[in-house]
Write a protein that holds these residues in place. Structure first.
Motif, PDB file in Angstrom:
ATOM      1  N   GLU A 171       4.292   5.591  -4.051  1.00  0.00           N
ATOM      2  CA  GLU A 171       3.787   4.421  -4.752  1.00  0.00           C
ATOM      3  C   GLU A 171       3.778   3.201  -3.849  1.00  0.00           C
ATOM      4  OE1 GLU A 171       6.436   3.679  -8.015  1.00  0.00           O
ATOM      5  OE2 GLU A 171       8.052   2.951  -6.727  1.00  0.00           O
ATOM      6  N   ILE A 179       4.449  -1.015  -4.077  1.00  0.00           N
ATOM      7  CA  ILE A 179       5.021  -2.078  -4.885  1.00  0.00           C
ATOM      8  C   ILE A 179       4.269  -3.359  -4.565  1.00  0.00           C
ATOM      9  CG2 ILE A 179       7.098  -3.363  -5.510  1.00  0.00           C
ATOM     10  CD1 ILE A 179       7.303  -0.454  -6.247  1.00  0.00           C
ATOM     11  N   ARG A 233       3.943  -1.244  -9.947  1.00  0.00           N
ATOM     12  CA  ARG A 233       3.868   0.038  -9.238  1.00  0.00           C
ATOM     13  C   ARG A 233       2.394   0.450  -9.205  1.00  0.00           C
ATOM     14  NH1 ARG A 233       9.213   1.408  -8.993  1.00  0.00           N
ATOM     15  NH2 ARG A 233      10.491   0.806 -10.778  1.00  0.00           N
ATOM     16  N   GLU A 261      -2.945   0.244 -11.113  1.00  0.00           N
ATOM     17  CA  GLU A 261      -1.597  -0.091 -11.602  1.00  0.00           C
ATOM     18  C   GLU A 261      -1.048   1.008 -12.503  1.00  0.00           C
ATOM     19  OE1 GLU A 261       0.528  -3.511 -14.377  1.00  0.00           O
ATOM     20  OE2 GLU A 261      -1.304  -4.015 -13.263  1.00  0.00           O
ATOM     21  N   CYS A 265       9.561  -2.479   1.610  1.00  0.00           N
ATOM     22  CA  CYS A 265      10.273  -1.381   0.960  1.00  0.00           C
ATOM     23  C   CYS A 265      11.117  -0.636   1.983  1.00  0.00           C
ATOM     24  CB  CYS A 265       9.282  -0.416   0.327  1.00  0.00           C
ATOM     25  SG  CYS A 265       8.350  -1.082  -1.066  1.00  0.00           S
ATOM     26  N   ASP A 318      14.171   0.656  -8.627  1.00  0.00           N
ATOM     27  CA  ASP A 318      14.037   1.341  -9.905  1.00  0.00           C
ATOM     28  C   ASP A 318      14.248   0.402 -11.081  1.00  0.00           C
ATOM     29  OD1 ASP A 318      13.500   3.907  -8.813  1.00  0.00           O
ATOM     30  OD2 ASP A 318      15.638   4.160  -8.378  1.00  0.00           O
TER      31      ASP A 318
END
Length: 261
Positions: free
Chosen positions: A143, A145, A155, A163, A184, A205
């Motif tokens: 994914e 971000i 996400r 999206e 990330c 998360d």
């Protein structure tokens, strides 16, 4: 009515719930307080209105820049040799970038478009429509971000930029807005906070801030302008260190994040 982390931990202690003691202690103490410590400095381009920064596998840097008529993405060595560059349409205002597989995605601010590029040549290979403003972007697992300047992160599908869902960034339960350039790293998202020298480490998360990093010790040698702020964070693969940059900053800093004080 839900319990706060502190209330839950208090009840857990009263009930002698020992397996959760460490987690409760961490929750009660709040996020780590860290500071950016400079390990090295490199010359950077004071003409680059830096919006995105990322390190390629070979150690070279991708840099995405903003401003209408000036926006581009380019690749350079840390020492300053520019290898390849690609400009945006003159009406576009470039924003965050990230590499996802063989592609590099580049956001635009208010143009409703994300540009897909070949990661090596930077030639455009596609476009995707985006809803709302584009600010920052980073890739993790399967994914992307995406930040839009609010307290929410999105996400996104790494192939289509569609999206999937949104989640909110919170610091001890309170929303944090101004989430800007992203990086990330494993299960964390590092984020510049717009117009500040703070960097947040966010649980990818849950959205909870797990560390606040003070980068005010970095010298801002850019020309006087309220826009010329810290912006650009890139993890250095195989290390615990990062590169930090800023809008029109003549300096690129290699830093470590260490306990404050």
């Amino acid at each position: 009515m839900g319990l706060s982390a502190r209330a839950f931990c208090y009840l857990a202690v009263l009930s002698v719930v020992l397996p959760g003691a460490a987690a409760c202690s961490a929750a009660a103490e709040g996020p780590e307080q860290l500071q950016a410590v400079v390990q090295a400095r490199y010359d950077f381009d004071p003409g680059s209105f830096t919006q995105g920064l990322e390190v390629a596998e070979d150690g070279t840097l991708y840099v995405g820049t903003g401003q209408e008529g000036e926006s581009r993405v380019y690749r350079r060595t840390v020492e300053g040799d520019e290898l390849v560059s690609a400009g945006l349409d003159p009406e576009y205002f470039g924003e965050g970038i990230t590499r996802a597989g063989e592609h590099l995605w580049q956001l635009t601010w208010r143009n409703g478009v994300a540009i897909q590029r070949d990661a090596e040549t930077l030639e455009e290979t596609g476009r995707a429509g985006i809803d709302g403003e584009g600010w920052g972007l980073c890739a993790r697992q399967d994914e992307l971000i995406y930040s839009d300047g609010t307290s929410y992160l999105r996400r996104m599908d790494p192939e289509t930029m569609q999206e999937r869902e949104r989640f909110e960034v919170t610091l001890e339960g309170s929303p944090v807005s101004g989430i800007n350039e992203l990086e990330c790293v494993g299960g964390a998202v590092y984020a510049n906070v717009f117009l500040t020298t703070d960097i947040l480490r966010i649980d990818a998360d849950s959205g909870a801030v797990t560390a606040v990093i003070d980068a005010s010790g970095l010298e801002n040698n850019a020309a006087p302008d309220p826009n010329n702020v810290l912006n650009g964070i890139a993890h250095i693969p195989g290390t615990d260190e990062f590169y930090l940059a800023g809008k029109r900053w003549p300096d690129l800093y290699r830093v470590s994040f260490e306990p404050a004080g």
